[in-house]
Design a protein around this motif. Sequence first.
Motif, mmCIF file in Angstrom:
data_model
loop_
_atom_site.group_PDB
_atom_site.id
_atom_site.type_symbol
_atom_site.label_atom_id
_atom_site.label_comp_id
_atom_site.label_asym_id
_atom_site.label_seq_id
_atom_site.Cartn_x
_atom_site.Cartn_y
_atom_site.Cartn_z
ATOM 1 N N ASP A 145 0.827 -1.193 0.000
ATOM 2 C CA ASP A 145 0.000 0.000 0.000
ATOM 3 C C ASP A 145 0.864 1.246 0.000
ATOM 4 O O ASP A 145 2.025 1.226 0.407
ATOM 5 N N CYS A 146 0.245 2.351 -0.439
ATOM 6 C CA CYS A 146 0.968 3.608 -0.491
ATOM 7 C C CYS A 146 1.258 4.117 0.916
ATOM 8 O O CYS A 146 0.448 3.951 1.835
ATOM 9 N N GLY A 147 2.415 4.714 1.101
ATOM 10 C CA GLY A 147 2.776 5.310 2.373
ATOM 11 C C GLY A 147 2.196 6.701 2.499
ATOM 12 O O GLY A 147 1.077 6.966 2.045
ATOM 13 N N GLU A 148 2.973 7.608 3.081
ATOM 14 C CA GLU A 148 2.461 8.956 3.336
ATOM 15 C C GLU A 148 3.629 9.922 3.438
ATOM 16 O O GLU A 148 4.713 9.561 3.897
ATOM 17 N N VAL A 149 3.387 11.156 3.007
ATOM 18 C CA VAL A 149 4.348 12.244 3.201
ATOM 19 C C VAL A 149 3.732 13.253 4.156
ATOM 20 O O VAL A 149 2.609 13.715 3.942
ATOM 21 N N VAL A 150 4.481 13.565 5.206
ATOM 22 C CA VAL A 150 4.067 14.597 6.148
ATOM 23 C C VAL A 150 5.114 15.702 6.101
ATOM 24 O O VAL A 150 6.301 15.452 6.346
ATOM 25 N N VAL A 151 4.699 16.908 5.751
ATOM 26 C CA VAL A 151 5.616 18.045 5.702
ATOM 27 C C VAL A 151 5.579 18.720 7.067
ATOM 28 O O VAL A 151 4.531 19.209 7.500
ATOM 29 N N VAL A 152 6.712 18.718 7.755
ATOM 30 C CA VAL A 152 6.763 19.094 9.166
ATOM 31 C C VAL A 152 7.476 20.429 9.349
ATOM 32 O O VAL A 152 8.625 20.585 8.918
ATOM 33 N N ALA B 289 7.841 9.112 14.408
ATOM 34 C CA ALA B 289 7.156 7.983 13.773
ATOM 35 C C ALA B 289 7.629 7.728 12.349
ATOM 36 O O ALA B 289 7.385 6.650 11.800
ATOM 37 N N ALA B 290 8.305 8.676 11.733
ATOM 38 C CA ALA B 290 8.692 8.546 10.325
ATOM 39 C C ALA B 290 9.728 7.448 10.126
ATOM 40 O O ALA B 290 10.600 7.223 10.953
ATOM 41 N N GLU B 291 9.628 6.772 9.000
ATOM 42 C CA GLU B 291 10.644 5.801 8.600
ATOM 43 C C GLU B 291 11.777 6.484 7.840
ATOM 44 O O GLU B 291 12.924 6.050 7.913
ATOM 45 N N ASP B 292 11.427 7.561 7.108
ATOM 46 C CA ASP B 292 12.410 8.319 6.340
ATOM 47 C C ASP B 292 12.265 9.797 6.635
ATOM 48 O O ASP B 292 11.145 10.316 6.709
ATOM 49 N N LEU B 293 13.390 10.487 6.792
ATOM 50 C CA LEU B 293 13.415 11.933 6.950
ATOM 51 C C LEU B 293 14.096 12.539 5.741
ATOM 52 O O LEU B 293 15.193 12.114 5.352
ATOM 53 N N VAL B 294 13.453 13.551 5.151
ATOM 54 C CA VAL B 294 13.967 14.191 3.941
ATOM 55 C C VAL B 294 14.046 15.683 4.192
ATOM 56 O O VAL B 294 13.092 16.274 4.726
ATOM 57 N N GLY B 295 15.164 16.317 3.795
ATOM 58 C CA GLY B 295 15.241 17.757 3.991
ATOM 59 C C GLY B 295 16.593 18.358 3.683
ATOM 60 O O GLY B 295 17.582 17.636 3.445
ATOM 61 N N TYR B 296 16.619 19.662 3.698
ATOM 62 C CA TYR B 296 17.854 20.433 3.575
ATOM 63 C C TYR B 296 18.764 20.053 4.744
ATOM 64 O O TYR B 296 18.323 19.940 5.883
ATOM 65 N N THR B 297 20.030 19.850 4.472
ATOM 66 C CA THR B 297 20.976 19.322 5.464
ATOM 67 C C THR B 297 20.934 20.105 6.772
ATOM 68 O O THR B 297 20.885 19.522 7.856
ATOM 69 N N THR B 298 20.943 21.424 6.698
ATOM 70 C CA THR B 298 20.963 22.257 7.907
ATOM 71 C C THR B 298 19.744 22.001 8.777
ATOM 72 O O THR B 298 19.845 21.916 10.001
ATOM 73 N N TYR B 299 18.590 21.870 8.157
ATOM 74 C CA TYR B 299 17.367 21.633 8.920
ATOM 75 C C TYR B 299 17.294 20.195 9.420
ATOM 76 O O TYR B 299 16.845 19.934 10.534
ATOM 77 N N VAL C 63 11.184 17.739 6.294
ATOM 78 C CA VAL C 63 11.362 18.781 7.306
ATOM 79 C C VAL C 63 11.555 20.131 6.647
ATOM 80 O O VAL C 63 12.128 20.251 5.567
ATOM 81 N N SER C 64 11.060 21.148 7.327
ATOM 82 C CA SER C 64 11.128 22.509 6.819
ATOM 83 C C SER C 64 11.261 23.453 7.993
ATOM 84 O O SER C 64 10.608 23.277 9.019
ATOM 85 N N SER C 65 12.113 24.453 7.877
ATOM 86 C CA SER C 65 12.261 25.429 8.954
ATOM 87 C C SER C 65 11.018 26.305 9.052
ATOM 88 O O SER C 65 10.287 26.486 8.074
ATOM 89 N N GLY C 66 10.780 26.845 10.247
ATOM 90 C CA GLY C 66 9.626 27.720 10.434
ATOM 91 C C GLY C 66 8.335 26.985 10.163
ATOM 92 O O GLY C 66 8.130 25.849 10.587
ATOM 93 N N ASP C 67 7.435 27.614 9.422
ATOM 94 C CA ASP C 67 6.199 26.980 8.989
ATOM 95 C C ASP C 67 6.392 26.505 7.550
ATOM 96 O O ASP C 67 6.817 27.290 6.691
ATOM 97 N N PRO C 68 6.069 25.240 7.244
ATOM 98 C CA PRO C 68 6.370 24.718 5.905
ATOM 99 C C PRO C 68 5.548 25.363 4.801
ATOM 100 O O PRO C 68 5.884 25.229 3.625
#
Length: 494
Positions: A245-252, A272-282, A322-327
Amino acid sequence: MGLGPGDPSLMTVRAVEVIAEADVVAYHSARHGRSIARSIAERHLRPDHIEERLVYPVTTETTDHPGGYRGAMEEFYAEAAERLAAHLDAGRTVAVLAEGDPLFYGSYMHMHKRLADRYPTEVVPGVTSVSAAAARLGKPLVEGEEVLTILPGTLPEEELAARLAATDAAAVMKLGRTFPTVRAALERSGRLADAHYVERATMSAERAAPLAEVDPESVPYFSMAVLPSRVELTDRADDAPAAADCGEVVVVGLGPAGPLWLTPEARGELAAAEDLVGYTTYLNRVPVRPGQRRHASDNKVEAERAEFALDLARRGRRVAVVSSGDPGVFAMATAVLEAASEDPYREVPVRVLPGMTAAHAAASRVGAPLGHDYAVISLSDRLKPWEVIAERLSAAAAADLVLALYNPGSRSRIWQVGKARELLLAHRTPDTPVVLGRDVGGPEESVRIVSLADLDPAQVDMRTILLVGSSQTRTVRRGDGTRIVWTPRRYPER
Protein backbone atom coordinates in the motif's frame (compact mmCIF):
# COMPACT_ATOMS: atom_id res chain seq x y z
CA MET A 1 6.59 0.79 52.19
CA GLY A 2 6.00 0.01 48.53
CA LEU A 3 4.70 -3.55 48.09
CA GLY A 4 5.12 -3.79 44.34
CA PRO A 5 2.42 -4.33 41.69
CA GLY A 6 0.57 -7.24 43.25
CA ASP A 7 2.58 -10.45 43.37
CA PRO A 8 3.70 -10.87 47.02
CA SER A 9 6.99 -12.35 45.84
CA LEU A 10 7.87 -8.96 44.33
CA MET A 11 7.98 -7.28 47.74
CA THR A 12 11.46 -6.09 48.66
CA VAL A 13 13.41 -7.59 51.54
CA ARG A 14 13.32 -4.19 53.25
CA ALA A 15 9.52 -4.03 53.02
CA VAL A 16 9.27 -7.39 54.76
CA GLU A 17 11.71 -6.23 57.44
CA VAL A 18 9.70 -3.06 58.12
CA ILE A 19 6.47 -5.00 58.57
CA ALA A 20 8.22 -7.32 61.01
CA GLU A 21 9.47 -4.33 63.03
CA ALA A 22 6.15 -2.45 63.02
CA ASP A 23 3.62 -2.21 65.84
CA VAL A 24 0.90 -0.79 63.60
CA VAL A 25 0.08 -1.70 60.00
CA ALA A 26 -2.05 0.88 58.14
CA TYR A 27 -3.62 0.56 54.71
CA HIS A 28 -6.21 2.30 52.58
CA SER A 29 -9.38 0.60 51.40
CA ALA A 30 -12.75 1.33 49.82
CA ARG A 31 -15.95 1.09 51.83
CA HIS A 32 -16.25 -2.64 51.10
CA GLY A 33 -13.22 -3.05 53.38
CA ARG A 34 -11.04 -5.04 51.01
CA SER A 35 -7.49 -3.77 50.51
CA ILE A 36 -5.17 -4.87 47.72
CA ALA A 37 -2.21 -3.62 49.75
CA ARG A 38 -3.19 -5.77 52.72
CA SER A 39 -3.69 -8.83 50.53
CA ILE A 40 -0.17 -8.46 49.15
CA ALA A 41 1.38 -8.24 52.61
CA GLU A 42 -0.99 -10.64 54.36
CA ARG A 43 1.49 -13.51 54.83
CA HIS A 44 3.76 -11.16 56.80
CA LEU A 45 1.09 -9.87 59.22
CA ARG A 46 1.02 -11.10 62.82
CA PRO A 47 -1.93 -11.47 65.19
CA ASP A 48 -0.44 -8.83 67.49
CA HIS A 49 -0.22 -6.21 64.76
CA ILE A 50 -2.57 -3.30 65.29
CA GLU A 51 -4.33 -2.77 61.96
CA GLU A 52 -5.50 0.71 60.95
CA ARG A 53 -7.89 0.55 58.03
CA LEU A 54 -8.13 3.95 56.34
CA VAL A 55 -11.45 3.83 54.48
CA TYR A 56 -11.98 6.29 51.65
CA PRO A 57 -15.20 8.28 52.10
CA VAL A 58 -15.75 8.34 48.31
CA THR A 59 -14.18 6.55 45.35
CA THR A 60 -15.65 8.75 42.61
CA GLU A 61 -16.15 12.48 42.34
CA THR A 62 -19.83 12.19 43.39
CA THR A 63 -20.37 13.40 46.96
CA ASP A 64 -22.64 15.66 48.97
CA HIS A 65 -19.71 17.04 50.97
CA PRO A 66 -19.91 20.88 51.05
CA GLY A 67 -16.36 21.06 49.70
CA GLY A 68 -17.08 18.61 46.89
CA TYR A 69 -14.86 15.63 46.10
CA ARG A 70 -11.64 17.52 46.84
CA GLY A 71 -13.00 18.79 50.13
CA ALA A 72 -14.12 15.31 51.19
CA MET A 73 -10.74 13.81 50.40
CA GLU A 74 -8.76 16.58 52.11
CA GLU A 75 -10.82 16.08 55.25
CA PHE A 76 -10.26 12.31 55.07
CA TYR A 77 -6.48 12.62 54.63
CA ALA A 78 -6.23 15.04 57.55
CA GLU A 79 -8.25 12.72 59.79
CA ALA A 80 -6.27 9.64 58.68
CA ALA A 81 -2.97 11.40 59.34
CA GLU A 82 -4.04 12.28 62.87
CA ARG A 83 -5.04 8.67 63.54
CA LEU A 84 -1.50 7.61 62.60
CA ALA A 85 -0.03 10.49 64.62
CA ALA A 86 -1.79 9.20 67.73
CA HIS A 87 0.09 5.88 67.39
CA LEU A 88 3.36 7.67 66.75
CA ASP A 89 2.87 9.90 69.78
CA ALA A 90 2.33 6.74 71.83
CA GLY A 91 5.73 5.46 70.71
CA ARG A 92 4.52 2.91 68.20
CA THR A 93 6.17 2.26 64.84
CA VAL A 94 3.67 2.54 61.99
CA ALA A 95 4.06 0.73 58.65
CA VAL A 96 1.87 2.22 55.90
CA LEU A 97 1.24 -0.30 53.11
CA ALA A 98 1.19 1.02 49.55
CA GLU A 99 0.74 -0.80 46.24
CA GLY A 100 3.51 -0.20 43.74
CA ASP A 101 5.76 2.61 44.89
CA PRO A 102 4.58 4.87 47.77
CA LEU A 103 5.44 8.13 46.02
CA PHE A 104 4.18 7.16 42.56
CA TYR A 105 0.48 8.13 42.28
CA GLY A 106 0.01 6.60 45.72
CA SER A 107 -2.30 7.53 48.60
CA TYR A 108 0.61 7.36 51.04
CA MET A 109 1.98 10.68 49.78
CA HIS A 110 -0.92 12.46 51.48
CA MET A 111 0.19 10.96 54.81
CA HIS A 112 3.82 11.79 54.02
CA LYS A 113 3.09 15.47 53.46
CA ARG A 114 1.27 15.69 56.77
CA LEU A 115 3.58 13.59 58.98
CA ALA A 116 7.12 13.34 57.59
CA ASP A 117 8.18 16.70 59.02
CA ARG A 118 6.93 15.71 62.50
CA TYR A 119 8.24 12.14 62.88
CA PRO A 120 11.29 10.12 61.72
CA THR A 121 10.28 8.67 58.36
CA GLU A 122 11.62 6.06 55.96
CA VAL A 123 10.14 5.50 52.51
CA VAL A 124 10.76 2.03 51.07
CA PRO A 125 10.47 2.08 47.27
CA GLY A 126 8.60 -0.62 45.42
CA VAL A 127 8.30 -2.06 41.92
CA THR A 128 5.87 0.16 39.99
CA SER A 129 2.92 -1.08 37.97
CA VAL A 130 4.55 0.44 34.88
CA SER A 131 7.63 -1.75 35.30
CA ALA A 132 5.41 -4.77 35.93
CA ALA A 133 3.36 -4.09 32.80
CA ALA A 134 6.47 -3.82 30.64
CA ALA A 135 7.80 -7.05 32.09
CA ARG A 136 4.55 -8.86 31.35
CA LEU A 137 4.51 -7.54 27.79
CA GLY A 138 8.15 -8.55 27.35
CA LYS A 139 8.89 -5.31 25.52
CA PRO A 140 11.44 -2.59 26.34
CA LEU A 141 9.81 0.57 27.64
CA VAL A 142 12.57 2.89 26.44
CA GLU A 143 15.94 2.49 24.76
CA GLY A 144 18.88 4.80 24.26
CA GLU A 145 17.77 8.42 24.42
CA GLU A 146 14.03 7.77 24.17
CA VAL A 147 11.68 9.61 26.53
CA LEU A 148 9.10 7.85 28.70
CA THR A 149 5.96 9.80 29.62
CA ILE A 150 3.64 8.72 32.45
CA LEU A 151 0.11 10.08 32.13
CA PRO A 152 -3.06 9.84 34.22
CA GLY A 153 -6.04 8.81 32.12
CA THR A 154 -8.09 11.51 33.83
CA LEU A 155 -6.55 14.20 31.60
CA PRO A 156 -8.75 15.70 28.85
CA GLU A 157 -8.60 13.89 25.51
CA GLU A 158 -6.89 16.77 23.72
CA GLU A 159 -4.15 17.00 26.35
CA LEU A 160 -3.60 13.24 26.28
CA ALA A 161 -3.41 13.23 22.48
CA ALA A 162 -0.84 16.06 22.42
CA ARG A 163 1.40 14.36 24.97
CA LEU A 164 1.09 10.93 23.35
CA ALA A 165 1.97 12.39 19.95
CA ALA A 166 5.06 14.11 21.33
CA THR A 167 6.64 11.27 23.30
CA ASP A 168 8.52 8.12 22.37
CA ALA A 169 7.04 5.74 24.94
CA ALA A 170 4.19 6.16 27.38
CA ALA A 171 2.14 4.56 30.12
CA VAL A 172 -1.38 5.83 30.73
CA MET A 173 -2.65 4.91 34.18
CA LYS A 174 -6.00 5.06 35.97
CA LEU A 175 -8.10 3.67 33.15
CA GLY A 176 -11.45 2.21 34.19
CA ARG A 177 -14.12 4.73 33.20
CA THR A 178 -11.49 6.89 31.45
CA PHE A 179 -10.72 4.12 28.92
CA PRO A 180 -12.88 5.51 26.06
CA THR A 181 -11.15 8.89 26.38
CA VAL A 182 -7.68 7.30 26.43
CA ARG A 183 -8.49 5.14 23.42
CA ALA A 184 -9.76 8.16 21.50
CA ALA A 185 -6.59 10.10 22.38
CA LEU A 186 -4.39 7.22 21.17
CA GLU A 187 -6.30 7.10 17.90
CA ARG A 188 -6.18 10.87 17.52
CA SER A 189 -2.41 10.91 18.06
CA GLY A 190 -1.85 8.07 15.56
CA ARG A 191 -0.55 5.71 18.27
CA LEU A 192 -3.47 3.28 18.69
CA ALA A 193 -1.98 0.51 16.56
CA ASP A 194 1.13 0.37 18.78
CA ALA A 195 -0.72 0.54 22.11
CA HIS A 196 -0.96 -2.40 24.51
CA TYR A 197 -3.42 -2.97 27.33
CA VAL A 198 -2.29 -4.53 30.63
CA GLU A 199 -4.65 -5.31 33.51
CA ARG A 200 -3.60 -6.26 37.05
CA ALA A 201 -0.03 -7.07 36.05
CA THR A 202 1.55 -9.87 38.18
CA MET A 203 -1.80 -10.60 39.89
CA SER A 204 -3.80 -13.79 39.39
CA ALA A 205 -6.36 -12.09 37.14
CA GLU A 206 -3.83 -10.31 34.92
CA ARG A 207 -4.66 -9.73 31.26
CA ALA A 208 -2.77 -8.27 28.30
CA ALA A 209 -4.03 -7.51 24.80
CA PRO A 210 -3.72 -5.05 21.91
CA LEU A 211 -5.53 -2.01 23.25
CA ALA A 212 -7.63 -1.57 20.11
CA GLU A 213 -9.26 -4.97 20.77
CA VAL A 214 -10.30 -4.31 24.38
CA ASP A 215 -13.98 -3.94 25.31
CA PRO A 216 -14.36 -0.65 27.26
CA GLU A 217 -16.96 -2.25 29.53
CA SER A 218 -14.39 -4.79 30.76
CA VAL A 219 -11.73 -2.32 31.91
CA PRO A 220 -11.06 -1.95 35.67
CA TYR A 221 -9.24 0.87 37.42
CA PHE A 222 -6.12 -1.27 37.94
CA SER A 223 -5.11 -1.32 34.28
CA MET A 224 -3.00 0.78 31.96
CA ALA A 225 -2.21 1.56 28.35
CA VAL A 226 1.41 1.06 27.35
CA LEU A 227 3.26 2.44 24.34
CA PRO A 228 6.63 0.66 24.44
CA SER A 229 9.90 1.69 22.80
CA ARG A 230 9.70 2.77 19.18
CA VAL A 231 13.17 1.42 18.42
CA GLU A 232 11.86 -2.07 17.79
CA LEU A 233 9.19 -0.72 15.46
CA THR A 234 11.57 1.43 13.40
CA ASP A 235 14.20 -1.33 13.26
CA ARG A 236 11.58 -3.72 11.95
CA ALA A 237 10.33 -1.18 9.41
CA ASP A 238 13.87 -0.54 8.22
CA ASP A 239 14.51 -4.21 7.55
CA ALA A 240 11.12 -4.99 6.05
CA PRO A 241 10.38 -4.74 2.33
CA ALA A 242 8.32 -1.77 1.19
CA ALA A 243 4.62 -2.15 1.85
CA ALA A 244 2.26 -2.86 -1.01
CA ASP A 245 0.00 0.00 0.00
CA CYS A 246 0.97 3.61 -0.49
CA GLY A 247 2.78 5.31 2.37
CA GLU A 248 2.46 8.96 3.34
CA VAL A 249 4.35 12.24 3.20
CA VAL A 250 4.07 14.60 6.15
CA VAL A 251 5.62 18.04 5.70
CA VAL A 252 6.76 19.09 9.17
CA GLY A 253 7.43 22.64 10.34
CA LEU A 254 10.38 22.68 12.75
CA GLY A 255 9.89 26.25 13.87
CA PRO A 256 12.72 28.79 13.67
CA ALA A 257 15.24 27.01 15.92
CA GLY A 258 15.55 24.19 18.46
CA PRO A 259 13.18 21.76 20.19
CA LEU A 260 11.49 24.41 22.35
CA TRP A 261 9.81 25.73 19.20
CA LEU A 262 8.57 22.32 18.01
CA THR A 263 4.88 21.43 18.41
CA PRO A 264 3.93 18.12 20.07
CA GLU A 265 2.28 16.96 16.84
CA ALA A 266 5.41 17.69 14.82
CA ARG A 267 7.62 15.97 17.38
CA GLY A 268 5.45 12.86 17.18
CA GLU A 269 5.50 12.71 13.38
CA LEU A 270 9.28 13.08 13.29
CA ALA A 271 9.61 10.16 15.71
CA ALA A 272 7.16 7.98 13.77
CA ALA A 273 8.69 8.55 10.32
CA GLU A 274 10.64 5.80 8.60
CA ASP A 275 12.41 8.32 6.34
CA LEU A 276 13.41 11.93 6.95
CA VAL A 277 13.97 14.19 3.94
CA GLY A 278 15.24 17.76 3.99
CA TYR A 279 17.85 20.43 3.58
CA THR A 280 20.98 19.32 5.46
CA THR A 281 20.96 22.26 7.91
CA TYR A 282 17.37 21.63 8.92
CA LEU A 283 17.72 17.86 9.01
CA ASN A 284 20.59 18.22 11.45
CA ARG A 285 18.14 19.77 13.94
CA VAL A 286 16.23 16.48 14.16
CA PRO A 287 17.67 13.94 16.63
CA VAL A 288 19.04 10.75 15.11
CA ARG A 289 16.85 7.72 15.83
CA PRO A 290 17.74 4.07 15.31
CA GLY A 291 16.05 2.61 12.26
CA GLN A 292 15.26 5.90 10.54
CA ARG A 293 16.76 6.72 7.17
CA ARG A 294 17.90 10.30 6.63
CA HIS A 295 18.11 11.87 3.17
CA ALA A 296 19.87 15.25 3.22
CA SER A 297 20.25 17.56 0.23
CA ASP A 298 21.18 21.10 -0.80
CA ASN A 299 18.84 24.04 -0.21
CA LYS A 300 18.33 24.72 -3.94
CA VAL A 301 16.74 21.42 -4.96
CA GLU A 302 13.25 21.77 -3.48
CA ALA A 303 11.46 20.18 -6.46
CA GLU A 304 13.79 17.20 -6.59
CA ARG A 305 13.53 16.75 -2.83
CA ALA A 306 9.73 16.79 -3.01
CA GLU A 307 9.61 14.18 -5.78
CA PHE A 308 12.10 12.00 -3.91
CA ALA A 309 9.92 12.05 -0.78
CA LEU A 310 6.76 11.29 -2.76
CA ASP A 311 8.47 8.43 -4.53
CA LEU A 312 9.47 6.92 -1.18
CA ALA A 313 5.87 7.18 0.01
CA ARG A 314 4.60 5.65 -3.23
CA ARG A 315 6.72 2.62 -2.37
CA GLY A 316 5.07 2.32 1.03
CA ARG A 317 7.33 4.42 3.25
CA ARG A 318 6.20 6.84 5.97
CA VAL A 319 8.12 10.02 5.10
CA ALA A 320 8.62 13.28 6.97
CA VAL A 321 9.85 16.25 4.92
CA VAL A 322 11.36 18.78 7.31
CA SER A 323 11.13 22.51 6.82
CA SER A 324 12.26 25.43 8.95
CA GLY A 325 9.63 27.72 10.43
CA ASP A 326 6.20 26.98 8.99
CA PRO A 327 6.37 24.72 5.91
CA GLY A 328 3.65 26.72 4.18
CA VAL A 329 5.52 30.05 4.37
CA PHE A 330 8.16 30.23 1.62
CA ALA A 331 9.05 26.62 2.36
CA MET A 332 8.66 22.95 1.41
CA ALA A 333 4.89 22.49 1.61
CA THR A 334 4.35 24.23 -1.73
CA ALA A 335 7.04 22.16 -3.47
CA VAL A 336 5.59 18.89 -2.18
CA LEU A 337 1.99 19.79 -3.03
CA GLU A 338 2.97 21.00 -6.48
CA ALA A 339 4.61 17.67 -7.25
CA ALA A 340 1.76 15.75 -5.60
CA SER A 341 -0.72 17.42 -7.96
CA GLU A 342 0.82 15.65 -10.95
CA ASP A 343 1.18 12.04 -12.04
CA PRO A 344 2.47 9.66 -10.77
CA TYR A 345 1.99 11.13 -7.27
CA ARG A 346 -1.68 12.16 -7.28
CA GLU A 347 -2.70 9.29 -5.00
CA VAL A 348 0.07 9.75 -2.42
CA PRO A 349 -1.36 11.05 0.88
CA VAL A 350 0.20 14.37 1.91
CA ARG A 351 -0.28 16.24 5.19
CA VAL A 352 1.18 19.57 6.31
CA LEU A 353 1.96 20.23 9.98
CA PRO A 354 2.33 23.91 10.91
CA GLY A 355 5.28 25.37 12.75
CA MET A 356 6.21 28.63 14.45
CA THR A 357 7.10 31.16 11.74
CA ALA A 358 10.25 33.27 11.76
CA ALA A 359 8.10 36.42 11.69
CA HIS A 360 6.16 35.46 14.80
CA ALA A 361 9.29 34.33 16.61
CA ALA A 362 11.11 37.60 15.94
CA ALA A 363 8.02 39.63 16.84
CA SER A 364 7.73 37.88 20.20
CA ARG A 365 11.24 38.95 21.16
CA VAL A 366 10.40 42.66 20.96
CA GLY A 367 6.73 42.76 21.88
CA ALA A 368 3.88 42.86 19.36
CA PRO A 369 4.87 44.62 16.12
CA LEU A 370 2.42 42.38 14.22
CA GLY A 371 -0.49 43.41 16.42
CA HIS A 372 -2.46 44.83 13.49
CA ASP A 373 -2.75 44.03 9.77
CA TYR A 374 0.54 43.00 8.18
CA ALA A 375 1.91 41.62 4.92
CA VAL A 376 4.54 38.93 4.37
CA ILE A 377 6.86 39.39 1.39
CA SER A 378 9.99 37.57 0.26
CA LEU A 379 12.78 39.78 -1.11
CA SER A 380 14.34 36.86 -2.99
CA ASP A 381 14.20 37.37 -6.75
CA ARG A 382 15.35 33.80 -7.48
CA LEU A 383 11.79 32.60 -8.18
CA LYS A 384 10.06 35.88 -9.13
CA PRO A 385 11.22 39.11 -10.85
CA TRP A 386 12.35 42.04 -8.75
CA GLU A 387 9.74 44.19 -10.51
CA VAL A 388 6.99 42.09 -8.91
CA ILE A 389 8.65 42.42 -5.50
CA ALA A 390 8.95 46.19 -5.89
CA GLU A 391 5.28 46.53 -6.87
CA ARG A 392 4.15 44.52 -3.86
CA LEU A 393 6.40 46.44 -1.47
CA SER A 394 5.03 49.74 -2.70
CA ALA A 395 1.42 48.56 -2.54
CA ALA A 396 1.77 47.16 0.99
CA ALA A 397 3.60 50.27 2.16
CA ALA A 398 0.96 52.53 0.62
CA ALA A 399 -1.71 50.52 2.47
CA ASP A 400 0.16 51.26 5.71
CA LEU A 401 0.67 47.58 6.53
CA VAL A 402 3.39 46.33 8.83
CA LEU A 403 5.79 44.27 6.72
CA ALA A 404 7.54 40.98 7.46
CA LEU A 405 10.36 40.68 4.93
CA TYR A 406 11.75 37.18 4.39
CA ASN A 407 14.93 36.19 2.53
CA PRO A 408 16.30 39.75 2.58
CA GLY A 409 19.82 38.96 1.43
CA SER A 410 22.49 36.37 0.78
CA ARG A 411 26.04 36.18 -0.53
CA SER A 412 24.78 36.54 -4.08
CA ARG A 413 22.00 39.05 -3.30
CA ILE A 414 23.37 42.13 -1.61
CA TRP A 415 21.42 45.07 -3.06
CA GLN A 416 17.76 44.14 -2.42
CA VAL A 417 17.61 45.44 1.16
CA GLY A 418 18.92 48.87 0.13
CA LYS A 419 16.43 49.07 -2.72
CA ALA A 420 13.57 47.98 -0.46
CA ARG A 421 14.52 50.70 2.06
CA GLU A 422 14.31 53.32 -0.68
CA LEU A 423 10.87 52.13 -1.77
CA LEU A 424 9.58 52.09 1.81
CA LEU A 425 10.92 55.54 2.65
CA ALA A 426 8.65 56.89 -0.08
CA HIS A 427 5.71 55.93 2.17
CA ARG A 428 7.13 55.80 5.72
CA THR A 429 8.87 58.33 7.93
CA PRO A 430 12.61 57.88 8.51
CA ASP A 431 12.04 57.01 12.19
CA THR A 432 9.76 54.05 11.39
CA PRO A 433 10.93 51.17 13.63
CA VAL A 434 12.51 48.13 11.98
CA VAL A 435 13.21 44.89 13.85
CA LEU A 436 16.18 42.83 12.68
CA GLY A 437 15.81 39.27 13.99
CA ARG A 438 18.68 36.91 13.26
CA ASP A 439 18.77 33.21 14.24
CA VAL A 440 15.89 33.77 16.68
CA GLY A 441 15.82 30.90 19.17
CA GLY A 442 19.23 29.69 18.05
CA PRO A 443 22.69 29.96 19.60
CA GLU A 444 23.56 33.09 17.59
CA GLU A 445 20.31 34.95 18.24
CA SER A 446 20.48 38.69 17.71
CA VAL A 447 17.47 41.01 17.79
CA ARG A 448 17.89 44.74 17.24
CA ILE A 449 15.58 47.70 16.71
CA VAL A 450 16.69 50.43 14.30
CA SER A 451 14.99 53.22 12.38
CA LEU A 452 14.17 52.71 8.70
CA ALA A 453 16.61 55.46 7.75
CA ASP A 454 19.40 53.71 9.66
CA LEU A 455 18.76 50.24 8.24
CA ASP A 456 22.19 49.04 7.05
CA PRO A 457 22.04 46.35 4.32
CA ALA A 458 25.49 45.13 5.37
CA GLN A 459 23.99 43.94 8.68
CA VAL A 460 21.40 41.73 6.97
CA ASP A 461 21.91 38.16 5.70
CA MET A 462 19.80 35.14 4.76
CA ARG A 463 19.29 34.19 8.41
CA THR A 464 17.74 37.58 9.18
CA ILE A 465 14.09 38.58 9.03
CA LEU A 466 12.99 42.24 8.92
CA LEU A 467 9.81 43.55 10.54
CA VAL A 468 9.01 47.06 9.30
CA GLY A 469 6.47 49.04 11.30
CA SER A 470 3.47 50.93 9.97
CA SER A 471 2.69 54.60 10.68
CA GLN A 472 1.02 53.45 13.93
CA THR A 473 3.81 51.19 15.26
CA ARG A 474 5.30 52.44 18.52
CA THR A 475 8.58 51.90 20.36
CA VAL A 476 8.67 52.36 24.12
CA ARG A 477 11.50 52.09 26.62
CA ARG A 478 10.33 50.14 29.66
CA GLY A 479 11.31 50.73 33.28
CA ASP A 480 14.06 48.10 33.11
CA GLY A 481 15.66 49.87 30.14
CA THR A 482 14.49 47.44 27.44
CA ARG A 483 12.77 48.68 24.30
CA ILE A 484 9.57 47.13 23.05
CA VAL A 485 7.77 47.51 19.74
CA TRP A 486 4.03 47.23 19.32
CA THR A 487 1.35 48.11 16.78
CA PRO A 488 -2.02 49.19 18.23
CA ARG A 489 -5.01 47.06 17.33
CA ARG A 490 -7.17 50.18 16.96
CA TYR A 491 -6.58 52.19 13.77
CA PRO A 492 -7.46 55.92 13.73
CA GLU A 493 -10.57 56.89 11.78
CA ARG A 494 -10.08 58.97 8.67
